[in-house]
Design a protein around this motif. Structure first.
Motif, PDB file in Angstrom:
ATOM      1  N   PRO A 154     -44.055  34.957  32.953  1.00 56.86           N
ATOM      2  CA  PRO A 154     -43.337  36.220  33.170  1.00 56.86           C
ATOM      3  C   PRO A 154     -43.044  36.422  34.641  1.00 56.86           C
ATOM      4  O   PRO A 154     -43.855  36.080  35.508  1.00 56.86           O
ATOM      5  N   LYS A 155     -41.888  36.973  34.931  1.00 56.64           N
ATOM      6  CA  LYS A 155     -41.464  37.218  36.311  1.00 56.64           C
ATOM      7  C   LYS A 155     -40.842  38.604  36.406  1.00 56.64           C
ATOM      8  O   LYS A 155     -40.393  39.175  35.400  1.00 56.64           O
ATOM      9  N   LEU A 156     -40.794  39.132  37.606  1.00 54.80           N
ATOM     10  CA  LEU A 156     -40.026  40.354  37.827  1.00 54.80           C
ATOM     11  C   LEU A 156     -38.548  40.028  37.677  1.00 54.80           C
ATOM     12  O   LEU A 156     -38.096  38.959  38.103  1.00 54.80           O
ATOM     13  N   PRO A 157     -37.752  40.911  37.090  1.00 55.28           N
ATOM     14  CA  PRO A 157     -36.357  40.581  36.783  1.00 55.28           C
ATOM     15  C   PRO A 157     -35.380  40.738  37.939  1.00 55.28           C
ATOM     16  O   PRO A 157     -34.184  40.533  37.750  1.00 55.28           O
ATOM     17  N   PHE A 158     -35.872  41.099  39.131  1.00 54.86           N
ATOM     18  CA  PHE A 158     -34.996  41.263  40.283  1.00 54.86           C
ATOM     19  C   PHE A 158     -35.603  40.556  41.491  1.00 54.86           C
ATOM     20  O   PHE A 158     -36.822  40.564  41.680  1.00 54.86           O
TER      21      PHE A 158
ATOM     22  N   ASN B 223     -52.453  26.928  54.436  1.00 56.66           N
ATOM     23  CA  ASN B 223     -51.345  26.053  54.850  1.00 56.66           C
ATOM     24  C   ASN B 223     -50.294  25.860  53.767  1.00 56.66           C
ATOM     25  O   ASN B 223     -49.804  24.750  53.560  1.00 56.66           O
ATOM     26  N   GLU B 224     -49.946  26.933  53.072  1.00 58.75           N
ATOM     27  CA  GLU B 224     -48.952  26.842  52.006  1.00 58.75           C
ATOM     28  C   GLU B 224     -47.893  27.911  52.226  1.00 58.75           C
ATOM     29  O   GLU B 224     -48.215  29.061  52.543  1.00 58.75           O
ATOM     30  N   PRO B 225     -46.620  27.565  52.039  1.00 54.98           N
ATOM     31  CA  PRO B 225     -45.561  28.569  52.179  1.00 54.98           C
ATOM     32  C   PRO B 225     -45.544  29.526  51.005  1.00 54.98           C
ATOM     33  O   PRO B 225     -46.001  29.192  49.911  1.00 54.98           O
ATOM     34  N   ALA B 226     -45.007  30.713  51.222  1.00 53.39           N
ATOM     35  CA  ALA B 226     -44.865  31.684  50.143  1.00 53.39           C
ATOM     36  C   ALA B 226     -43.708  31.279  49.242  1.00 53.39           C
ATOM     37  O   ALA B 226     -42.791  30.577  49.661  1.00 53.39           O
ATOM     38  N   PRO B 227     -43.723  31.698  47.968  1.00 49.98           N
ATOM     39  CA  PRO B 227     -42.567  31.470  47.100  1.00 49.98           C
ATOM     40  C   PRO B 227     -41.307  32.082  47.716  1.00 49.98           C
ATOM     41  O   PRO B 227     -41.377  33.086  48.438  1.00 49.98           O
ATOM     42  N   GLU B 228     -40.162  31.491  47.444  1.00 49.86           N
ATOM     43  CA  GLU B 228     -38.915  31.962  48.042  1.00 49.86           C
ATOM     44  C   GLU B 228     -38.488  33.330  47.513  1.00 49.86           C
ATOM     45  O   GLU B 228     -37.866  34.109  48.240  1.00 49.86           O
ATOM     46  N   THR B 229     -38.793  33.614  46.270  1.00 45.73           N
ATOM     47  CA  THR B 229     -38.446  34.906  45.674  1.00 45.73           C
ATOM     48  C   THR B 229     -39.628  35.388  44.841  1.00 45.73           C
ATOM     49  O   THR B 229     -40.452  34.586  44.405  1.00 45.73           O
ATOM     50  N   PRO B 230     -39.707  36.706  44.597  1.00 47.88           N
ATOM     51  CA  PRO B 230     -38.810  37.758  45.066  1.00 47.88           C
ATOM     52  C   PRO B 230     -39.164  38.216  46.473  1.00 47.88           C
ATOM     53  O   PRO B 230     -40.199  37.841  47.020  1.00 47.88           O
TER      54      PRO B 230
ATOM     55  N   ALA C  24     -28.186  48.219  37.061  1.00 45.98           N
ATOM     56  CA  ALA C  24     -28.060  46.760  37.092  1.00 45.98           C
ATOM     57  C   ALA C  24     -28.464  46.159  35.751  1.00 45.98           C
ATOM     58  O   ALA C  24     -27.858  45.177  35.290  1.00 45.98           O
ATOM     59  N   ALA C  25     -29.468  46.739  35.106  1.00 43.42           N
ATOM     60  CA  ALA C  25     -29.937  46.211  33.823  1.00 43.42           C
ATOM     61  C   ALA C  25     -28.863  46.309  32.742  1.00 43.42           C
ATOM     62  O   ALA C  25     -28.782  45.455  31.853  1.00 43.42           O
TER      63      ALA C  25
ATOM     64  N   MET D 292     -49.170  40.229  35.080  1.00 46.49           N
ATOM     65  CA  MET D 292     -49.162  39.455  33.850  1.00 46.49           C
ATOM     66  C   MET D 292     -48.312  40.126  32.774  1.00 46.49           C
ATOM     67  O   MET D 292     -47.657  39.453  31.979  1.00 46.49           O
ATOM     68  N   HIS D 293     -48.304  41.441  32.760  1.00 48.40           N
ATOM     69  CA  HIS D 293     -47.587  42.188  31.722  1.00 48.40           C
ATOM     70  C   HIS D 293     -46.316  42.782  32.327  1.00 48.40           C
ATOM     71  O   HIS D 293     -46.343  43.843  32.957  1.00 48.40           O
ATOM     72  N   LEU D 294     -45.204  42.079  32.122  1.00 48.24           N
ATOM     73  CA  LEU D 294     -43.943  42.433  32.759  1.00 48.24           C
ATOM     74  C   LEU D 294     -42.809  42.616  31.753  1.00 48.24           C
ATOM     75  O   LEU D 294     -41.645  42.603  32.124  1.00 48.24           O
ATOM     76  N   HIS D 295     -43.164  42.799  30.486  1.00 53.11           N
ATOM     77  CA  HIS D 295     -42.141  42.959  29.463  1.00 53.11           C
ATOM     78  C   HIS D 295     -41.399  44.279  29.631  1.00 53.11           C
ATOM     79  O   HIS D 295     -40.168  44.319  29.657  1.00 53.11           O
ATOM     80  N   ARG D 296     -42.161  45.361  29.790  1.00 54.44           N
ATOM     81  CA  ARG D 296     -41.581  46.684  29.999  1.00 54.44           C
ATOM     82  C   ARG D 296     -41.932  47.185  31.388  1.00 54.44           C
ATOM     83  O   ARG D 296     -43.072  47.044  31.837  1.00 54.44           O
ATOM     84  N   LEU D 297     -40.947  47.799  32.061  1.00 48.85           N
ATOM     85  CA  LEU D 297     -41.117  48.226  33.440  1.00 48.85           C
ATOM     86  C   LEU D 297     -40.454  49.573  33.664  1.00 48.85           C
ATOM     87  O   LEU D 297     -39.369  49.847  33.117  1.00 48.85           O
TER      88      LEU D 297
END
Length: 449
Positions: A271-275, A308-315, A419-420, A405-410
């Motif tokens: 699951p990811k954030l949608p933006f 010594n690890e880069p952050a994810p590019e998004t979000p 936008a949605a 972890m729970h990103l179905h409803r926001l």
């Protein structure tokens, strides 16, 4: 420190709502509606999970294991759906094949770095002797089984597992919060760090500062496979709803190659954030069963304390406000430093020794630095939004989620609701309405799947 003393300490650290509101000129807050992510999933039916786990074991070769031999089953990762059922299915299959299974906690330093604490953690995960049908042997004793060829780093493993005739780790394959690599969280990491108990976990995290996990875990995994009777592992992959979608037996030869393929699947399904661009995200809770770092770094796009690890590019999230800890994290606030503002409830529930032991073992003490503490949700929103520049309630991009972890409803601000409406993978469930507070705290409930 008892509960009342900790509450007093938390109150002393937090800044009153009126102080924050006055300092920020009492800004207007955006309305929030509700959106839902549209996911197509195909989980294993709960009625079939045990059978799938047994089939995974049946696909492994136990050649060389004597009849009646002991099989050590490594268990211990939190937040895995159907874990006790999966373990029971593995136990049943091992027993039906004529062997004697037992479980050992493979969870590094968790559980307060004690055998009793780790057994209690298994109990809380539903993995008890009565439920899964075999003995649990919980100890922090380890045996050195070798040293790495180039760096001469000791390689250690749980003494009970080493003494067994066969070893089978059971774990979920998923993206790790601290590093990127061909294998991340899964069977190999459970062998290297989980099975190494506190000593192994501490050795791994110390050496990762110069060596990096992406290189260390494959190398030590190969060494463990050569030195110990590891006959395979049971890999689990979950979907966006954190439901079991795959249970597979992975032979020793597949611990790196097949696990890498399963990791790609796990990345697609997580699951990811949608933006990708957000001004503020509110998380109602964080906890170790949600993510090893409390808030999943792959979801929030932040990795400020990794080795010594880069952050994810998004979000790209300008501000994060976290409201509380989960009950089952037992005060472990590992990763609380990922937030920009936190509610005083986190401080009131925080177990400092447990949190610090985890941070010391993982060499990530920056992750447990306390952000600014506020006494109410309204103060948290005001503090966060007042520090990102000029805010227009019609265009500001705000989400509120239960956890990473729970990103179905926001909950979503008007700009994100608009936008949605233009996207097939999102559905508007409720139009925006003013945020309601009672004594400064949210009255709207947390949104869970």
């Amino acid at each position: 420190m008892d509960t009342s003393e900790q509450a007093i300490a938390a109150s002393a650290l937090s800044v009153p709502e009126e102080t924050i509101v006055e300092a920020c000129d009492d800004p207007e807050l955006p309305e929030l509606g509700i959106i839902e992510q549209v996911w197509e999933t195909d989980p294993i039916s709960p009625d079939d999970v045990r059978a799938h786990a047994a089939q995974a074991v049946e696909s492994l070769s136990f050649s060389g294991v004597p009849d009646g031999g002991e099989v050590a089953l490594g268990v211990g990762s939190r937040g895995i759906a159907n874990l006790s059922t999966i373990v029971a299915g593995v136990v049943e299959a091992v027993s039906d094949a004529g062997y004697e299974p037992f479980i050992f906690p493979a969870m590094g330093s968790h559980g307060g770095a004690t055998g009793e604490g780790q057994q209690e953690m298994l109990n809380e995960l539903g993995v008890t002797e009565a439920v899964v049908g075999c003995e649990i042997r919980s100890s922090m004793d380890v045996v050195e089984v070798g040293r790495t060829p180039e760096r001469d780093v000791p390689v250690v493993a749980d003494a009970n597992a080493v003494a067994a005739d066969a070893i089978v780790p059971i774990n979920r394959v998923k993206p790790h919060t601290d590093f990127d690599g061909s294998v991340e969280s899964g069977l190999s990491k459970m062998l290297v760090i989980g099975m190494g108990k506190q000593r192994g976990a501490q050795i791994a995290h110390k050496w990762a500062v110069d060596w990096s996990f992406r290189r260390m875990i494959p190398e030590i995994t190969d060494q463990l496979l050569d030195e110990l009777p590891i006959v395979g592992g049971v890999a689990i992959v979950e979907d966006q709803h954190d439901e079991t979608t795959l249970i597979e037996g992975v032979p020793p030869s597949g611990f790196l190659d097949r696990e890498a393929e399963l990791l790609e699947t796990a990345y697609e399904l997580m699951p990811k954030l949608p933006f990708d661009e957000l001004d503020l995200v509110v998380f109602d809770r964080q906890g170790k069963e949600i993510s090893g770092q409390g808030l999943d770094t792959n979801v929030i796009g932040r990795r400020p304390f990794s080795i010594n690890e880069p952050a994810p590019e998004t979000p790209d999230i300008k501000r994060i406000y976290t409201r509380g800890l989960t009950e089952t994290t037992h005060g472990n606030a590992m990763g609380v430093g990922s937030a920009d503002v936190i509610h005083e409830d986190i401080v009131a529930e925080l177990d400092a020794p447990t949190t610090l032991i985890n941070a010391l073992t993982a060499s990530t003490i920056r992750g447990v630095k306390l952000p600014p503490v506020v006494e109410t949700d309204r103060a948290g929103l005001v503090a966060a939004l007042s520090t990102i520049g000029v805010v227009d309630t019609d265009t500001v991009r705000v989400l509120r989620a239960a956890d990473t972890m729970h990103l179905h409803r926001l909950y979503a601000s008007p700009a994100l609701i608009a936008a949605a409406r233009e996207r097939d993978d999102l559905r508007v469930v409720r139009e925006p309405t003013p945020i309601e507070f009672a004594d400064g705290q949210f009255t709207a409930p947390s949104l869970r799947d």
